[in-house]
Design a protein around this motif. Structure first.
Motif, short mmCIF file in Angstrom:
data_model
loop_
_atom_site.label_atom_id
_atom_site.label_comp_id
_atom_site.label_asym_id
_atom_site.label_seq_id
_atom_site.Cartn_x
_atom_site.Cartn_y
_atom_site.Cartn_z
N LEU A 1 1.42 -3.11 -3.20
CA LEU A 1 -0.47 -3.47 -3.42
C LEU A 1 -0.09 -5.50 -2.72
CD1 LEU A 1 -2.85 -3.55 -4.38
CD2 LEU A 1 -2.34 -4.23 -6.49
N SER A 2 1.37 -5.98 -3.20
CA SER A 2 1.04 -7.54 -2.28
C SER A 2 1.12 -6.99 -0.91
CB SER A 2 2.58 -8.24 -3.14
OG SER A 2 3.31 -7.33 -2.10
N SER A 3 2.09 -6.08 0.37
CA SER A 3 1.34 -6.39 1.07
C SER A 3 0.22 -6.10 1.43
CB SER A 3 2.79 -5.22 2.00
OG SER A 3 2.34 -3.61 1.69
N LEU A 4 -1.34 -5.15 0.57
CA LEU A 4 -1.81 -4.40 1.36
C LEU A 4 -3.05 -5.68 1.47
CD1 LEU A 4 -1.97 -0.83 0.11
CD2 LEU A 4 -1.65 -1.71 2.54
N ALA A 5 -2.60 -6.94 0.16
CA ALA A 5 -3.86 -7.68 -0.30
C ALA A 5 -4.30 -8.18 0.45
CB ALA A 5 -3.23 -8.30 -1.26
#
Length: 480
Positions: free
Chosen positions: A25-29
């Motif tokens: 999720l942090s990479s997609l945020a």
């Protein structure tokens, strides 16, 4: 060529599936923060997204880096926002995202792209909206053909229902509060975007109507859901597959056409009143009903008052009319003082001309989209209410058509609206519904409440349309 340390760190290994990758999720945020606010279904417009939290992730198609085939992942994420919530937008709203993952996105899918994550398990691949890719939409139909569980998702199908394979998928690119895909000319899949825990009325009510043998609503044939968060709780509905009616036109377009050629619409309106009453009768037969007495009517009126006050603060243009509009809600609260009660049941909850379809040949009406007003909490949308709330909402829709069509609210179109509204009410009463003319306090209160809702919606989303509900506000404030 040997791998770099960075590549080894971001590659997803078999013992660490995609949903378990802590940096997914942090990479997609950053991509989501730019893409999500631009979508019609995003409810928090005008408020800064401060972050996302992951509710669940399910890999529907392997998102490996090998080969040229796309992957697909379904996410439920909460969008954290900075400003305090309003009635229409709750902090931490949950959204369903269906994302395709492709090493090199074909040019035809370029408009669907979110971008390339700079890190994480999907680093270096293009992430895009899977519901704009007919190939990945076809995968969803295949999942529905074979009921079962995949990760946190469960795919279900009505017993004895056959779903053919290989139907071509046609994503509907029109901006909506949800996303839809048509398969051949046979089925349509609605994928819910803003997610509330529990059974969605757009699955619950059409299934109940199918059980009551009501032919006015396409019966669901399959759906998918996520498991209940609590033991014994209801699963959360994520998407519903229903028959597609290819030879039908929606009532909004039909009404606008009639206005454009200055044609009478009382016949179709009367027939639509019949259809609405048949659906209400079937819902009352299939699902629980109750009676509203003085305390319940006072509570309904209090909620209407609260919505009016909140809207007047948000849209100052409404303020001069607020005292007179309040009298409609006071009259509703007073209905229970003489001991009378009013029947309440499950209703459509967001009925308007765009939620109706009329077949080209026999001119038969169907009602669709039983989700209710998406901005309202799920518990409120499933509440037992007077059936005349739907009738009042449809009357507002006829008025909308007359004021927003080619005639633009001239004398002829306003007379058209009045004749059409009367015909719809007569048709509703003829088919066994409560005669709306016999309940003027109830009708005025619900039509006023709907107009107030429209004022807030148009002020936020379509300011150019604000004049349409404001015209109704002036009429209702005058007691007409």
């Amino acid at each position: 060529m040997s791998e770099t340390a960075s590549t080894r760190a971001t590659r997803r290994t078999p013992d660490r599936p995609l949903h378990a990758a802590p940096d997914l999720l942090s990479s997609l945020a950053p991509l989501l923060a730019a893409w999500v606010p631009r979508q019609r279904w995003f409810a928090g417009k005008g408020r800064l997204i401060t972050g996302f939290s992951l509710v669940s992730a399910t890999e529907l198609l392997p998102c490996t880096a090998d080969g040229g085939t796309p992957g697909m992942v379904q996410l439920l994420v909460r969008a954290q926002q900075a400003a305090p919530p309003t009635r229409a937008t709750v902090a931490g709203d949950c959204y369903q995202l269906l994302l395709g993952v492709h090493p090199a996105l074909p040019p035809r899918l370029a408009p669907a792209a979110l971008g390339r994550p700079a890190g994480g398990p999907l680093r270096g691949r293009t992430v895009y909206d899977a519901l704009l890719d007919s190939r990945l939409c076809g995968l969803l139909l295949e999942r529905l053909r074979v009921p079962g569980r995949i990760g946190a998702l469960r795919f279900c199908r009505e017993p004895d229902t056959e779903l053919p394979s290989g139907l071509p998928a046609r994503p509907i690119a029109v901006e909506q509060s949800n996303s839809s895909v048509v398969y051949g000319d046979t089925f349509i899949l609605k994928v819910f975007r803003r997610i509330a825990p529990g059974l969605n009325p757009d699955l619950e009510l059409p299934r109940a109507l199918a059980g009551a043998h009501c032919p006015r609503v396409p019966a669901p044939v399959a759906w998918f859901e996520s498991e209940a968060a609590e033991e014994g709780g209801e699963p959360t509905t994520l998407g519903v597959l229903q028959p597609y009616l290819p030879d039908s036109a929606d009532g909004w377009q039909l009404a606008l056409h009639a206005l454009s050629v200055r044609s009478d619409f009382t016949g179709p309106a009367r027939a639509l009143g019949h259809a609405t009453a048949e659906v209400h009768t079937a819902l009352a037969r299939a699902l629980p009903t109750t009676a509203l007495h003085r305390p319940q009517l006072a509570e309904i009126a209090a909620r209407m008052h609260a919505r009016l006050e909140a809207t007047a603060r948000a849209v100052p243009l409404l303020e001069p009319y607020r005292p007179r509009l309040r009298t409609a809600f006071d009259a509703l609260a007073a209905l229970g003082h003489d001991g009378r009660s009013w029947a309440a049941q499950r209703i459509h909850g967001d009925l308007h001309l765009g939620q109706t379809l009329r077949t080209a040949g026999e001119g038969r009406w169907s009602l669709i989209d039983f989700e209710g007003e998406p901005a309202r909490p799920l518990a409120e949308r499933r509440r037992l209410q007077p059936a005349l709330r739907d009738v009042a909402a449809m009357l507002r829709s006829f008025d909308y058509a007359a004021r927003s069509g080619p005639a633009g609210g001239d004398a002829w179109s306003l007379e058209w609206a009045q004749r059409t509204r009367d015909a719809y009410c007569h048709g509703y009463a003829e088919a066994g519904g409560l005669d709306p003319h016999a309940a003027p306090e109830l009708m005025r209160a619900y039509e006023t409440d709907k107009a107030v809702y429209e004022v807030l919606y148009e002020a936020r989303h379509r300011p150019d349309w604000l004049a349409v509900p404001m015209a109704a506000v002036r009429r209702l404030a005058a007691g007409d």
